[in-house]
Write a protein that holds these residues in place. Structure first.
Motif, mmCIF file in Angstrom:
data_model
loop_
_atom_site.group_PDB
_atom_site.id
_atom_site.type_symbol
_atom_site.label_atom_id
_atom_site.label_comp_id
_atom_site.label_asym_id
_atom_site.label_seq_id
_atom_site.Cartn_x
_atom_site.Cartn_y
_atom_site.Cartn_z
ATOM 1 N N MET A 1 0.846 -1.197 0.000
ATOM 2 C CA MET A 1 0.000 0.000 0.000
ATOM 3 C C MET A 1 0.878 1.242 0.000
ATOM 4 N N LEU A 2 0.703 2.098 -1.002
ATOM 5 C CA LEU A 2 1.529 3.298 -1.155
ATOM 6 C C LEU A 2 0.783 4.541 -0.681
ATOM 7 N N GLN A 3 1.563 5.513 -0.204
ATOM 8 C CA GLN A 3 1.035 6.820 0.188
ATOM 9 C C GLN A 3 1.269 7.789 -0.972
ATOM 10 N N PHE A 4 0.191 8.310 -1.550
ATOM 11 C CA PHE A 4 0.275 9.185 -2.717
ATOM 12 C C PHE A 4 0.122 10.650 -2.320
ATOM 13 N N GLY A 5 0.887 11.510 -2.989
ATOM 14 C CA GLY A 5 0.687 12.942 -2.910
ATOM 15 C C GLY A 5 0.287 13.440 -4.279
ATOM 16 N N VAL A 6 -0.852 14.122 -4.383
ATOM 17 C CA VAL A 6 -1.376 14.572 -5.678
ATOM 18 C C VAL A 6 -1.402 16.092 -5.726
ATOM 19 N N ILE A 7 -0.725 16.658 -6.717
ATOM 20 C CA ILE A 7 -0.736 18.100 -6.946
ATOM 21 C C ILE A 7 -1.780 18.378 -8.025
ATOM 22 N N GLY A 8 -2.721 19.251 -7.747
ATOM 23 C CA GLY A 8 -3.858 19.458 -8.633
ATOM 24 C C GLY A 8 -5.015 18.573 -8.201
ATOM 25 N N HIS A 9 -5.170 18.409 -6.898
ATOM 26 C CA HIS A 9 -6.101 17.459 -6.319
ATOM 27 C C HIS A 9 -7.564 17.776 -6.632
ATOM 28 N N LYS A 10 -7.912 19.061 -6.743
ATOM 29 C CA LYS A 10 -9.313 19.427 -6.940
ATOM 30 C C LYS A 10 -9.716 19.525 -8.411
ATOM 31 N N LEU A 48 4.804 11.063 -5.747
ATOM 32 C CA LEU A 48 4.062 12.293 -6.025
ATOM 33 C C LEU A 48 3.545 12.267 -7.463
ATOM 34 N N ILE A 49 2.356 12.819 -7.667
ATOM 35 C CA ILE A 49 1.768 12.929 -9.007
ATOM 36 C C ILE A 49 1.329 14.363 -9.224
ATOM 37 N N ASP A 50 1.798 14.972 -10.321
ATOM 38 C CA ASP A 50 1.460 16.361 -10.632
ATOM 39 C C ASP A 50 0.626 16.419 -11.906
ATOM 40 N N PHE A 51 -0.652 16.759 -11.767
ATOM 41 C CA PHE A 51 -1.549 16.999 -12.894
ATOM 42 C C PHE A 51 -2.137 18.403 -12.736
ATOM 43 N N SER A 52 -1.282 19.388 -12.432
ATOM 44 C CA SER A 52 -1.799 20.721 -12.141
ATOM 45 C C SER A 52 -1.638 21.654 -13.342
ATOM 46 N N ALA A 53 -0.645 22.538 -13.288
ATOM 47 C CA ALA A 53 -0.429 23.519 -14.349
ATOM 48 C C ALA A 53 1.065 23.719 -14.538
ATOM 49 N N PRO A 54 1.496 24.117 -15.735
ATOM 50 C CA PRO A 54 2.926 24.301 -15.977
ATOM 51 C C PRO A 54 3.602 25.223 -14.965
ATOM 52 N N ALA A 55 2.889 26.253 -14.506
ATOM 53 C CA ALA A 55 3.480 27.210 -13.571
ATOM 54 C C ALA A 55 3.824 26.579 -12.227
ATOM 55 N N ALA A 56 3.190 25.457 -11.898
ATOM 56 C CA ALA A 56 3.426 24.801 -10.606
ATOM 57 C C ALA A 56 4.531 23.759 -10.667
ATOM 58 N N LEU A 57 5.009 23.447 -11.879
ATOM 59 C CA LEU A 57 5.931 22.319 -12.022
ATOM 60 C C LEU A 57 7.246 22.524 -11.279
ATOM 61 N N ALA A 58 7.804 23.719 -11.338
ATOM 62 C CA ALA A 58 9.095 23.963 -10.690
ATOM 63 C C ALA A 58 9.018 23.677 -9.196
#
Length: 242
Positions: A1-10, A48-58
């Motif tokens: 079981m893995l613990q996930f962090g999601v950027i762009g959660h909403k 970690l998983i990032d599905f947010s916006a290009p400006a948040a990537l850095a």
């Protein structure tokens, strides 16, 4: 079981990811959105998983490097500076970036590359895509992924051979060009076709996404694979062993 962090959660994909993470028996440990900082929470995650916006990537990549955590990036609309950041971060942590996490699309790109490698430049290549009315970037990340696959099959650079947004007196089609056509409307999750048009025959390779859950499930599968990998840049081809 893995613990996930999601950027762009909403966002749309964030909500789909939350469902896919639960379905796979994992835990959404933290969800980050605009105006919130990932850094204080990244250490408590396995991936970690990032599905947010290009400006948040850095910021996402910086938090992954600082915490020493693998990161999967599905944000589209990235530019050269973003890819440079991905390369830099891959020296410290595992980084998997893709314009599409569908397993079907990954195999489609493989087939496109194979077809392009075997058909001559007298076969015209056109990439056609349609998405819902709310999509903000064009061509889609998936369309670009398929165009890159076609270019790789021919041993050429897509940037030097890409034709998109045709309008007016454009003149005859350039031999060897890879064309793009973009459609937007309704609630279409994603439709992509790569057309190989030869003399008196056509080959069409297509994929239809009926629900964005296919992307979420593919992203979770890729994240499972990414955990435990050495630092480096990875793609969905690595996940499927292509």
């Amino acid at each position: 079981m893995l613990q996930f962090g999601v950027i762009g959660h909403k966002g749309r994909m964030g909500r789909a990811l939350e469902a896919a993470i639960a379905d796979a028996g994992h835990v959404l440990a933290v969800g980050i959105d605009a105006g919130e900082s990932l850094a204080p929470h990244a250490g408590g995650c396995d991936v970690l998983i990032d599905f947010s916006a290009p400006a948040a990537l850095a910021d996402s990549l910086a938090a992954a490097r600082e915490a020493g955590k693998p990161i999967l990036v599905g944000t589209t609309g990235l530019e050269a500076a973003h890819f440079a950041l991905l390369d830099e971060s891959a020296g410290a942590v595992p980084v998997l970036q893709s314009g599409n996490f569908s397993l079907g699309v990954t195999l489609l790109a493989h087939l496109v590359r194979e077809a392009a490698a075997r058909l001559g430049s007298d076969w015209d290549i056109e990439v056609l895509e349609m998405h819902h009315r709310m999509k903000v970037d064009a061509p889609s990340g998936t369309a670009k992924l398929l165009g890159e696959a076609a270019a790789a099959g021919r041993g050429i650079a897509l940037a030097d051979n890409m034709e998109s947004g045709r309008h007016g007196m454009t003149g005859a089609r350039k031999e060897g060009a890879i064309g793009f056509a973009t459609l937007r409307g309704g609630t279409v999750a994603g439709e992509h076709s790569v057309i190989f048009a030869g003399s008196e025959e056509r080959l069409v390779l297509s994929h239809s996404a009926e629900n964005r859950m296919i992307f979420a499930r593919g992203a979770v599968k890729a994240a499972e694979w990414l955990v435990g990998q050495s630092p480096g840049r990875y793609t969905m081809n690595d996940v499927l062993g292509l």
